[in-house]
Every structure is written in C-alpha cells, then in structure tokens.
Design a protein around this motif. Structure first.
Motif, PDB file in Angstrom:
ATOM      1  N   SER A 122     147.158  28.077 -29.519  1.00 48.47           N
ATOM      2  CA  SER A 122     147.307  29.273 -30.356  1.00 48.47           C
ATOM      3  C   SER A 122     148.016  28.959 -31.677  1.00 48.47           C
ATOM      4  O   SER A 122     148.050  29.811 -32.575  1.00 48.47           O
ATOM      5  CB  SER A 122     148.093  30.346 -29.595  1.00 48.47           C
ATOM      6  OG  SER A 122     149.469  30.009 -29.506  1.00 48.47           O
ATOM      7  N   ARG A 140     151.231  37.573 -18.155  1.00 50.84           N
ATOM      8  CA  ARG A 140     150.341  38.437 -18.944  1.00 50.84           C
ATOM      9  C   ARG A 140     150.851  38.615 -20.359  1.00 50.84           C
ATOM     10  O   ARG A 140     150.069  38.622 -21.324  1.00 50.84           O
ATOM     11  CB  ARG A 140     150.186  39.795 -18.252  1.00 50.84           C
ATOM     12  CG  ARG A 140     149.314  39.736 -17.005  1.00 50.84           C
ATOM     13  CD  ARG A 140     148.886  41.121 -16.556  1.00 50.84           C
ATOM     14  NE  ARG A 140     150.002  41.889 -16.027  1.00 50.84           N
ATOM     15  CZ  ARG A 140     150.407  41.842 -14.757  1.00 50.84           C
ATOM     16  NH1 ARG A 140     149.793  41.035 -13.900  1.00 50.84           N
ATOM     17  NH2 ARG A 140     151.409  42.567 -14.326  1.00 50.84           N
ATOM     18  N   LEU A 149     150.056  35.402 -22.229  1.00 50.54           N
ATOM     19  CA  LEU A 149     148.622  35.274 -22.486  1.00 50.54           C
ATOM     20  C   LEU A 149     148.174  36.225 -23.601  1.00 50.54           C
ATOM     21  O   LEU A 149     147.312  35.882 -24.416  1.00 50.54           O
ATOM     22  CB  LEU A 149     147.830  35.544 -21.207  1.00 50.54           C
ATOM     23  CG  LEU A 149     148.065  34.539 -20.066  1.00 50.54           C
ATOM     24  CD1 LEU A 149     147.241  34.925 -18.842  1.00 50.54           C
ATOM     25  CD2 LEU A 149     147.734  33.127 -20.507  1.00 50.54           C
ATOM     26  N   ASP A 150     148.770  37.408 -23.637  1.00 49.17           N
ATOM     27  CA  ASP A 150     148.474  38.334 -24.745  1.00 49.17           C
ATOM     28  C   ASP A 150     148.916  37.724 -26.071  1.00 49.17           C
ATOM     29  O   ASP A 150     148.189  37.790 -27.080  1.00 49.17           O
ATOM     30  CB  ASP A 150     149.194  39.670 -24.519  1.00 49.17           C
ATOM     31  CG  ASP A 150     148.577  40.490 -23.390  1.00 49.17           C
ATOM     32  OD1 ASP A 150     147.412  40.202 -23.008  1.00 49.17           O
ATOM     33  OD2 ASP A 150     149.259  41.401 -22.898  1.00 49.17           O
ATOM     34  N   GLY A 207     146.577  35.098 -27.236  1.00 55.89           N
ATOM     35  CA  GLY A 207     145.211  35.524 -27.510  1.00 55.89           C
ATOM     36  C   GLY A 207     144.204  35.075 -26.470  1.00 55.89           C
ATOM     37  O   GLY A 207     143.021  34.887 -26.785  1.00 55.89           O
ATOM     38  N   VAL A 208     144.641  34.927 -25.222  1.00 62.24           N
ATOM     39  CA  VAL A 208     143.737  34.506 -24.146  1.00 62.24           C
ATOM     40  C   VAL A 208     143.041  35.745 -23.579  1.00 62.24           C
ATOM     41  O   VAL A 208     143.684  36.596 -22.969  1.00 62.24           O
ATOM     42  CB  VAL A 208     144.510  33.773 -23.025  1.00 62.24           C
ATOM     43  CG1 VAL A 208     143.561  33.387 -21.890  1.00 62.24           C
ATOM     44  CG2 VAL A 208     145.214  32.548 -23.582  1.00 62.24           C
ATOM     45  N   GLY A 209     141.739  35.834 -23.778  1.00 61.64           N
ATOM     46  CA  GLY A 209     141.007  37.015 -23.331  1.00 61.64           C
ATOM     47  C   GLY A 209     140.128  36.796 -22.123  1.00 61.64           C
ATOM     48  O   GLY A 209     139.632  37.763 -21.529  1.00 61.64           O
ATOM     49  N   ASP A 210     139.916  35.545 -21.714  1.00 64.47           N
ATOM     50  CA  ASP A 210     139.043  35.252 -20.582  1.00 64.47           C
ATOM     51  C   ASP A 210     139.657  35.822 -19.300  1.00 64.47           C
ATOM     52  O   ASP A 210     140.730  35.403 -18.864  1.00 64.47           O
ATOM     53  CB  ASP A 210     138.865  33.738 -20.455  1.00 64.47           C
ATOM     54  CG  ASP A 210     137.877  33.362 -19.368  1.00 64.47           C
ATOM     55  OD1 ASP A 210     138.248  33.430 -18.174  1.00 64.47           O
ATOM     56  OD2 ASP A 210     136.728  33.000 -19.706  1.00 64.47           O
ATOM     57  N   THR A 211     138.979  36.790 -18.693  1.00 59.77           N
ATOM     58  CA  THR A 211     139.540  37.482 -17.530  1.00 59.77           C
ATOM     59  C   THR A 211     139.704  36.564 -16.335  1.00 59.77           C
ATOM     60  O   THR A 211     140.666  36.688 -15.572  1.00 59.77           O
ATOM     61  CB  THR A 211     138.672  38.689 -17.145  1.00 59.77           C
ATOM     62  OG1 THR A 211     137.323  38.249 -16.919  1.00 59.77           O
ATOM     63  CG2 THR A 211     138.684  39.736 -18.244  1.00 59.77           C
ATOM     64  N   ARG A 268     142.761  34.368 -16.964  1.00 61.20           N
ATOM     65  CA  ARG A 268     143.973  35.175 -16.832  1.00 61.20           C
ATOM     66  C   ARG A 268     144.288  35.429 -15.362  1.00 61.20           C
ATOM     67  O   ARG A 268     145.448  35.308 -14.930  1.00 61.20           O
ATOM     68  CB  ARG A 268     143.817  36.498 -17.584  1.00 61.20           C
ATOM     69  CG  ARG A 268     143.769  36.341 -19.109  1.00 61.20           C
ATOM     70  CD  ARG A 268     143.534  37.700 -19.780  1.00 61.20           C
ATOM     71  NE  ARG A 268     144.674  38.583 -19.611  1.00 61.20           N
ATOM     72  CZ  ARG A 268     145.631  38.762 -20.510  1.00 61.20           C
ATOM     73  NH1 ARG A 268     145.597  38.123 -21.667  1.00 61.20           N
ATOM     74  NH2 ARG A 268     146.630  39.587 -20.270  1.00 61.20           N
TER      75      ARG A 268
END
Length: 287
Positions: free
Chosen positions: A23, A57, A60-61, A64-68, A71
């Motif tokens: 990031s 969480r 990860l927010d 910028g980790v968006g892969d469910t 996560r």
C-alpha cells in the motif's frame, strides 16, 4: 516444530506487513490511520502480539484490501492465533469442552482452501457418520459422560460443513485398507460408514483413495498427517501431526516439501478413486 497460535501470529504478521508495504504506507502512517501507536503495528507484524479479527479489518481497510476471500482468510487466521476471535466462530460454544489444540485445528480447517490427509486407523473426521464418530469417541475417550460424547459428535459433524461451503474445501484423502476393515461400532455402523464414504467420494471436490494391503510397507506407516493449503495467501501451508496429548504444526519449507512429496508417493501407490470406491462397496456388502 511449533504449536498453532504462535505460528499463526507470525504468519499473519508477515502477511499484514506485505500488504502494508504494497500500500506504500510506513508502519507509523498505518498506525495513525487506525488510531494506534506505531509500536502496536510493529508488534503485530513481528508476531510478538496477537490481533483481533476486528483489528485486522481496520488494517485491511487502511491498506485498501478489497478481496473478500483474502480478507476472510486473514480474519480467520487472526482467530486461530489465539482466543481473541474465537467468539465469532461456531465452535466458541464448545470452548469449555474442546482443548486449544482442537480449536486451532478446526480454525485451520475452516479457513483452508484444500486439505490432503493420510489415515491409517480411522476414517477422517470430515468423512465420519454420526454413529461411527460416536463409536470412535467412546473408544478413544473411555468413560466420558454421554452428554460430552454427544457434544463431541456434534462438533465432528459441524466440521463437515466445509465440504459443502461456497467455495468448498478440496479434500484429498488416502485411507489404509485397515481403516475400512477395522470394526468400529459393529457391523451396522461400519456398513453405514462405508456406504457414506462411497457417497461422499462422488463430490467433485473430494478425491478418496484406498491404499490396499497388497502395497505392503509404505511411507504412511510413520503416522497419519494432514496438510492444509491456503491458496489465497502465499507460503501459508501447514502440516498437522496429532499425538495423544497434543498436536504439532510444521511450517518450515523443508518440512512442507517432505510431507508433500510423501503424500504424492503414497497417493501414487493407492488405488485410483473409482477402484477405491469399488473396494469400499465390496467391503460394505460383506460387512
């Protein structure tokens, strides 16, 4: 050889540090974004401190980790690194009954993408019927009150939901022929169990093979083992060895390579899936 929680904390820290680096944030910048002191981020990344799934969480927010899927795996990894996240999992209600090693194992199983297992004596827990699970539990834990036996059977059956999850756990199992012929629970229980194996083997994500007596000596004689794989997270595979009073977790590269090679060799000597199902059915018909 290490026990589960410490290994999980170290692995989780490595993954979170990789994501932070990706990031472009420093540990201090990440800490400010989530309202922490920089030392907390450092302790988490080096595995010196555990972290709650809700804190994962937040990080990860920030990264910028968006892969469910990624996560979910990292949050499950946080839960398996200690008791902090166990309240979010179904097995939390059994925490007074299940030892920490078993809870670690269930957490790994629930978050894994694939499992490879070799069994010499009993049907793997993910493939057991209720009757067989009850008989195994009574034999292994003689004198246990029936309410506790019932609870342990409930846990065994609840674990099997991973085979029908979305996505399901991919299971490759090699059973020594002795597993099929050992009379656990009596003829009716065994017949039901063997027929259940044939049915489960038809699931597309399950590969079930039998290592026949005719093979003679084989690598699996050193003991049963399970290899969990986590394809969405690099370098996270783990070998689990069960002992009478504890479980050992092997995650060194050389251990993973050795057990991976052993599984491939054992699998190559086992009957093909279709022939394995035929043998299981024949034994069931004669049970």
């Amino acid at each position: 050889m290490q026990h589960g929680p410490a290994v999980r904390r170290r692995k989780l820290g490595e993954e979170l540090r990789t994501l932070r680096d990706r990031s472009g944030l420093t540990s201090g910048e990440a800490a400010r974004l989530v309202g922490w002191h920089q030392s907390k981020v450092s302790r988490i990344e080096t595995g010196r401190s555990g972290v709650k799934p809700e804190d994962v969480r937040l990080l990860l927010d920030a990264y910028g980790v968006g892969d469910t899927r990624e996560r979910a795996l990292l949050e499950a990894l946080a839960a398996s690194a200690g008791d902090s996240g166990q309240g979010r999992q179904w097995w939390h209600e059994y925490r007074g009954l299940l030892p920490q090693e078993y809870r670690d194992f269930i957490s790994l199983e629930a978050s894994a993408g694939a499992a490879r297992t070799v069994e010499l004596s009993v049907v793997p827990g993910l493939l057991q019927t209720a009757g067989y699970a009850r008989a195994v539990t009574r034999a292994a834990l003689g004198g246990l009150p029936e309410p506790k036996v019932d609870a342990l059977v409930d846990v065994r059956l609840a674990r099997q939901a991973v085979l029908r999850a979305d996505p399901p756990l991919e299971l490759s199992a090699v059973l020594d022929e002795a597993v099929l012929r050992r009379q656990i629970g009596g003829p009716e229980v065994m017949r039901e169990q063997l027929r259940h194996l044939v049915a489960v083997a038809e699931l597309p994500q399950v590969r079930l093979q039998v290592l026949p007596f005719s093979v003679g000596g084989h690598l699996g004689l050193t003991g049963p083992f399970v290899i969990f794989s986590f394809p969405s997270i690099a370098d996270l595979d783990v070998v689990v060895l069960d002992h009478l009073t504890s479980s050992l977790y092997l995650e060194r590269k050389e251990d993973l390579e050795a057990y991976g090679a052993a599984f491939r060799t054992i699998q190559a000597h086992a009957l093909p899936p279709h022939d394995s199902s035929d043998l299981i059915s024949a034994i069931a018909d004669g049970a």
